[in-house]
Scaffold this motif. Structure first.
Motif, PDB file in Angstrom:
ATOM      1  N   ILE A 138       0.822  -1.213   0.000  1.00 56.01           N
ATOM      2  CA  ILE A 138       0.000   0.000   0.000  1.00 56.01           C
ATOM      3  C   ILE A 138       0.858   1.267   0.000  1.00 56.01           C
ATOM      4  CG2 ILE A 138      -2.055  -1.034   1.064  1.00 56.01           C
ATOM      5  CD1 ILE A 138      -1.180   0.044   3.721  1.00 56.01           C
ATOM      6  N   CYS A 155      -7.523  -0.753  11.492  1.00 56.20           N
ATOM      7  CA  CYS A 155      -6.272  -1.438  11.852  1.00 56.20           C
ATOM      8  C   CYS A 155      -6.287  -1.854  13.325  1.00 56.20           C
ATOM      9  CB  CYS A 155      -5.080  -0.528  11.547  1.00 56.20           C
ATOM     10  SG  CYS A 155      -3.514  -1.395  11.623  1.00 56.20           S
ATOM     11  N   GLN A 159      -8.125  -5.511  12.906  1.00 54.63           N
ATOM     12  CA  GLN A 159      -6.872  -6.250  12.757  1.00 54.63           C
ATOM     13  C   GLN A 159      -6.050  -6.316  14.043  1.00 54.63           C
ATOM     14  OE1 GLN A 159      -7.737  -7.850  10.516  1.00 54.63           O
ATOM     15  NE2 GLN A 159      -6.728  -7.473   8.573  1.00 54.63           N
ATOM     16  N   LEU A 161      -3.969  -4.417  15.302  1.00 51.10           N
ATOM     17  CA  LEU A 161      -2.561  -4.053  15.144  1.00 51.10           C
ATOM     18  C   LEU A 161      -2.257  -2.615  15.554  1.00 51.10           C
ATOM     19  CD1 LEU A 161      -1.880  -6.046  11.897  1.00 51.10           C
ATOM     20  CD2 LEU A 161      -0.376  -6.066  13.875  1.00 51.10           C
ATOM     21  N   VAL A 163      -1.373  -0.053  13.794  1.00 55.10           N
ATOM     22  CA  VAL A 163      -0.132   0.430  13.149  1.00 55.10           C
ATOM     23  C   VAL A 163      -0.177   1.935  12.935  1.00 55.10           C
ATOM     24  CG1 VAL A 163       1.135   0.366  10.952  1.00 55.10           C
ATOM     25  CG2 VAL A 163       0.351  -1.769  12.001  1.00 55.10           C
ATOM     26  N   ILE A 164      -1.359   2.458  12.604  1.00 53.80           N
ATOM     27  CA  ILE A 164      -1.479   3.901  12.334  1.00 53.80           C
ATOM     28  C   ILE A 164      -2.402   4.526  13.372  1.00 53.80           C
ATOM     29  CG2 ILE A 164      -0.934   4.363   9.895  1.00 53.80           C
ATOM     30  CD1 ILE A 164      -3.580   3.160   9.140  1.00 53.80           C
ATOM     31  N   LEU A 183       5.946   2.640   6.643  1.00 52.55           N
ATOM     32  CA  LEU A 183       5.101   1.465   6.933  1.00 52.55           C
ATOM     33  C   LEU A 183       5.894   0.165   6.933  1.00 52.55           C
ATOM     34  CD1 LEU A 183       1.731   1.903   5.024  1.00 52.55           C
ATOM     35  CD2 LEU A 183       2.036   1.459   7.466  1.00 52.55           C
ATOM     36  N   CYS A 188       2.869  -3.466  10.172  1.00 55.66           N
ATOM     37  CA  CYS A 188       1.869  -3.564   9.098  1.00 55.66           C
ATOM     38  C   CYS A 188       2.042  -4.879   8.340  1.00 55.66           C
ATOM     39  CB  CYS A 188       2.038  -2.384   8.136  1.00 55.66           C
ATOM     40  SG  CYS A 188       1.015  -2.529   6.665  1.00 55.66           S
ATOM     41  N   VAL A 189       0.930  -5.605   8.161  1.00 55.97           N
ATOM     42  CA  VAL A 189       1.006  -6.883   7.451  1.00 55.97           C
ATOM     43  C   VAL A 189       0.581  -6.729   5.997  1.00 55.97           C
ATOM     44  CG1 VAL A 189       0.661  -8.228   9.568  1.00 55.97           C
ATOM     45  CG2 VAL A 189      -1.319  -7.626   8.162  1.00 55.97           C
ATOM     46  N   GLY A 190       0.241  -5.519   5.603  1.00 54.58           N
ATOM     47  CA  GLY A 190      -0.083  -5.271   4.193  1.00 54.58           C
ATOM     48  C   GLY A 190      -1.464  -5.755   3.772  1.00 54.58           C
ATOM     49  N   CYS A 191      -2.355  -5.961   4.741  1.00 56.78           N
ATOM     50  CA  CYS A 191      -3.671  -6.538   4.416  1.00 56.78           C
ATOM     51  C   CYS A 191      -4.538  -5.613   3.572  1.00 56.78           C
ATOM     52  CB  CYS A 191      -4.423  -6.893   5.695  1.00 56.78           C
ATOM     53  SG  CYS A 191      -4.918  -5.437   6.659  1.00 56.78           S
ATOM     54  N   GLY A 192      -4.240  -4.313   3.584  1.00 56.53           N
ATOM     55  CA  GLY A 192      -4.973  -3.376   2.737  1.00 56.53           C
ATOM     56  C   GLY A 192      -6.367  -3.045   3.234  1.00 56.53           C
ATOM     57  N   GLN A 193      -6.718  -3.501   4.425  1.00 58.10           N
ATOM     58  CA  GLN A 193      -8.070  -3.216   4.921  1.00 58.10           C
ATOM     59  C   GLN A 193      -8.243  -1.722   5.204  1.00 58.10           C
ATOM     60  OE1 GLN A 193     -10.780  -5.336   5.015  1.00 58.10           O
ATOM     61  NE2 GLN A 193      -9.380  -6.592   3.840  1.00 58.10           N
ATOM     62  N   CYS A 194      -7.141  -1.038   5.503  1.00 59.25           N
ATOM     63  CA  CYS A 194      -7.218   0.411   5.711  1.00 59.25           C
ATOM     64  C   CYS A 194      -7.509   1.109   4.381  1.00 59.25           C
ATOM     65  CB  CYS A 194      -5.908   0.926   6.317  1.00 59.25           C
ATOM     66  SG  CYS A 194      -4.437   0.366   5.445  1.00 59.25           S
TER      67      CYS A 194
HETATM   68 FE1  SF4 Z   1      -3.068  -1.918   9.372  1.00 62.62          FE
HETATM   69 FE2  SF4 Z   1      -3.517  -3.681   7.330  1.00 62.62          FE
HETATM   70 FE3  SF4 Z   1      -3.470  -1.046   6.872  1.00 62.62          FE
HETATM   71 FE4  SF4 Z   1      -1.194  -2.300   7.475  1.00 62.62          FE
HETATM   72  S1  SF4 Z   1      -2.427  -2.636   5.642  1.00 62.62           S
HETATM   73  S2  SF4 Z   1      -1.868  -0.334   8.294  1.00 62.62           S
HETATM   74  S3  SF4 Z   1      -1.949  -3.847   8.938  1.00 62.62           S
HETATM   75  S4  SF4 Z   1      -4.957  -2.161   8.164  1.00 62.62           S
END
Ligand code: SF4
Ligand code: HC0
Length: 561
Positions: A138, A155, A159, A161, A163-164, A183, A188-194
């Motif tokens: 991302i 996040c 998740q 986490l 991270v942000i 990042l 961050c696991v890169g899930c892209g949910q953000c």
């Molecule tokens: Fe959080 Fe996933 Fe976004 Fe990374 S990609 S900042 S882990 S929600």
């Protein structure tokens, strides 16, 4: 029954927690930036303001419905209020709309149009911020952030986490990782949910579309595509095709017209995973070692486990993901032919997932020092390519995947929804290969959208305990229970994204409850309509094991650590 009156319509209160839900129930679409039904209520963007019969303005998302309330959703005062909010947001927002990744899909852009903002009266005096390109998955562009906090809550709450987060106060407020680290240097696991919830391009998918067009143009490259299970039930969203409809055949046609040399189905790779993972599970059950076995096909989960719960890293299956296995097989399979043809094979995966862009760079996804998958593009990127190509997607013929990997079992296809990997492995381990077995496994409790599912089955006279979990916050809670001894399992499937890959960070966004359900049903329909339902009965898989794969299983199919 209690009612509230919305624009003179009487709407019954049936357990809704906020006025906004009632407005939506009445079929009225009022704008929001920061409201998501699955996240906590933040109430910061104020776009959902409404007016009551006493002239009071309030945000509908954070107001509890009370019997007898009378509200109006589009009065002059409300319209002016919303317009001012958009104008203020635009005043500090970079306005390169025509060249922006999110052009045409940006909520700020569409709401500016909808509420009628045609000029911005205020000056932008914000200094330009650096764009964070460090993640393979991302891109974070703080210049486009409107501080709605959707990414922060996703996040953290979904998740687990965090991270942000918000940093600084007042006009200096920003969203950023702790200490403004890139990042790539965070958890961050890169899930892209953000990125899914971001209304602008403040967080967007890192795109590889240009790289793919360049490769297609190069005649010395054999460009091979593999299409992940969940892509087929979402790629049609952007072309007006009914939600959840299986568009695999049309996508194969589209890719061939674009210039891909060969097109395969990642579900074939999933069949290979079923073969290897069930072998591994049976061995661990026999030796009673490294249980529970955790699935390893979701890269977001693998990274989360390694970094947050390293004591469980040895419990992860040694299997590569279906994507990883299949790319290694494809590269090896075409190695001789490449020499003969003077070509180089390039594998492009089409995935619902942004974390897969990171998985392909991991050393355990290289074979003999060579990167197995060259590029990952998401469903939304392939949609962009189809549009760039000018294809009438709905008019395309259904075409099949190429030989020699043209058959994929139904078991391989259901990997795309939560519980699918488990169900496929259980089919493999079952002795009776009848339709009844398929039905019985589907009723064990592995299907459905509940965050954590449990099942107990009998295998070789032993009771086997299974858990299926999706969403990393749910996974974290489950791991804590395992660690404390409160729960124990033999097999645990984890997918980082809620509901599995059908809701991956690379899928078309805006998928509400009905779309999610349709995508899940689409996966099960793809299974039910398959000629082969068990991975081990896939003739192409058998052929591969009997000939080409002999002696190469470990090298090509496992994470060689
Ligand atoms: Fe959080 Fe996933 Fe976004 Fe990374 S990609 S900042 S882990 S929600
Ligand atoms: Fe998935 Fe997969 S099922 S992770 O969700 O296991 O991305 O669709 O391709 O690799 O097959 C994603 C989807 C895959 C892989 C498969 C697995």
């Amino acid at each position: 029954m209690d009612y509230i009156t919305i624009n003179s319509i009487k709407v019954p209160i049936e357990g809704e927690k906020n006025v906004l839900s009632l407005i939506r129930k009445a079929g009225i679409d009022i704008p929001t930036f920061c409201y998501h039904s699955e996240l906590s209520i933040y109430g910061a963007c104020r776009m959902c303001v409404v007016e009551d019969d006493r002239g009071k303005i309030f945000a509908a998302c954070s107001e509890t419905p009370r019997a007898g309330m009378v509200i109006y959703t589009n009065t002059k005062k409300v319209q002016q209020y919303r317009k001012l909010i958009i104008e203020l947001l635009l005043s500090s927002h970079c306005r390169d709309c025509t060249t922006c990744q999110k052009n045409g899909m940006c909520t700020l852009q569409s709401l500016a149009y909808k509420v009628g903002v045609h000029a911005v009266r205020f000056l932008n005096n914000k200094k330009e911020e650096k764009i964070d390109m460090s993640s393979p998955s991302i891109v974070r562009d703080p210049n486009k952030c409107i501080l709605c906090g959707d990414c922060v809550r996703t996040c953290d709450e979904i998740q687990g986490l965090g991270v942000i987060d918000f940093a600084f106060r007042g006009s200096k407020m920003k969203v950023q990782p702790a200490f403004d680290k890139p990042l790539a240097e965070t958890d961050c696991v890169g899930c892209g949910q953000c990125a899914v919830v971001c209304p602008t391009a403040a967080i967007s998918i890192r795109t590889n579309v240009t790289d793919i067009w360049d490769a297609i143009e190069d005649s010395s490259i054999r460009v091979v595509a593999q299409i992940a299970p969940a892509v087929r039930v979402a790629v049609g969203d952007n072309f007006g095709i009914p939600k959840g409809e299986n568009c695999f055949g049309k996508l194969v046609s589209a890719l061939r017209i674009m210039g891909f040399d060969m097109v395969f189905d990642t579900s074939f790779g999933a069949d290979l995973t079923v073969m290897e993972e069930s072998k591994e599970f049976a061995a661990r059950l026999a030796s009673d070692e490294k249980l529970p076995l955790f699935t390893s096909c979701c890269p977001g989960w693998v990274k989360y486990c390694e970094e947050k719960y390293p004591e469980f890293a040895d419990n992860l299956s040694t299997c590569r993901s279906p994507q990883g296995m299949f790319s290694a097989v494809i590269k090896d399979y075409f190695a001789e032919k490449d020499k003969e043809d003077g070509k180089r094979t390039m594998v492009v995966s089409i995935m619902p997932c942004t974390a897969k862009k990171g998985e392909i760079l991991r050393p355990d996804n290289f074979t003999d020092g060579r990167q197995d998958t060259d590029y990952v593009i998401t469903t939304t990127e392939v949609v962009r390519m189809i549009k760039q190509m000018g294809l009438q997607f709905t008019e395309l013929e259904n075409e099949s995947a190429d030989a020699p990997f043209s058959v994929a079992s139904g078991a391989g296809k259901i990997f795309g929804t939560t519980g699918g990997v488990t169900e496929a492995v259980l089919r493999r381990l079952a002795e009776d290969k009848s339709y009844n077995t398929i039905r019985e496994i589907s009723y064990t409790g592995v299907r459905g959208f509940e965050g954590t599912k449990e099942a107990t089955i009998e295998l070789d006279g032993r009771e086997v305990k299974i858990a299926v979990v999706h969403g990393l916050a749910n996974a974290g809670r489950l791991l804590d229970r395992i660690r404390s001894g409160e729960a124990s399992y033999d097999f645990v499937e984890v997918m980082a994204c809620r509901r599995g890959c059908i809701m991956g960070g690379g899928q078309p966004s805006g998928a509400g409850p009905r779309t999610r359900r349709s995508r899940m049903e689409g996966m099960y329909n793809a299974d039910a309509s398959s000629n082969v339902r068990f991975s081990e009965e896939n003739p192409a898989v058998r052929q591969l094991y009997d000939h080409f794969l002999a002696g190469k299983e470990h090298r090509l199919l496992h994470r060689n650590l």
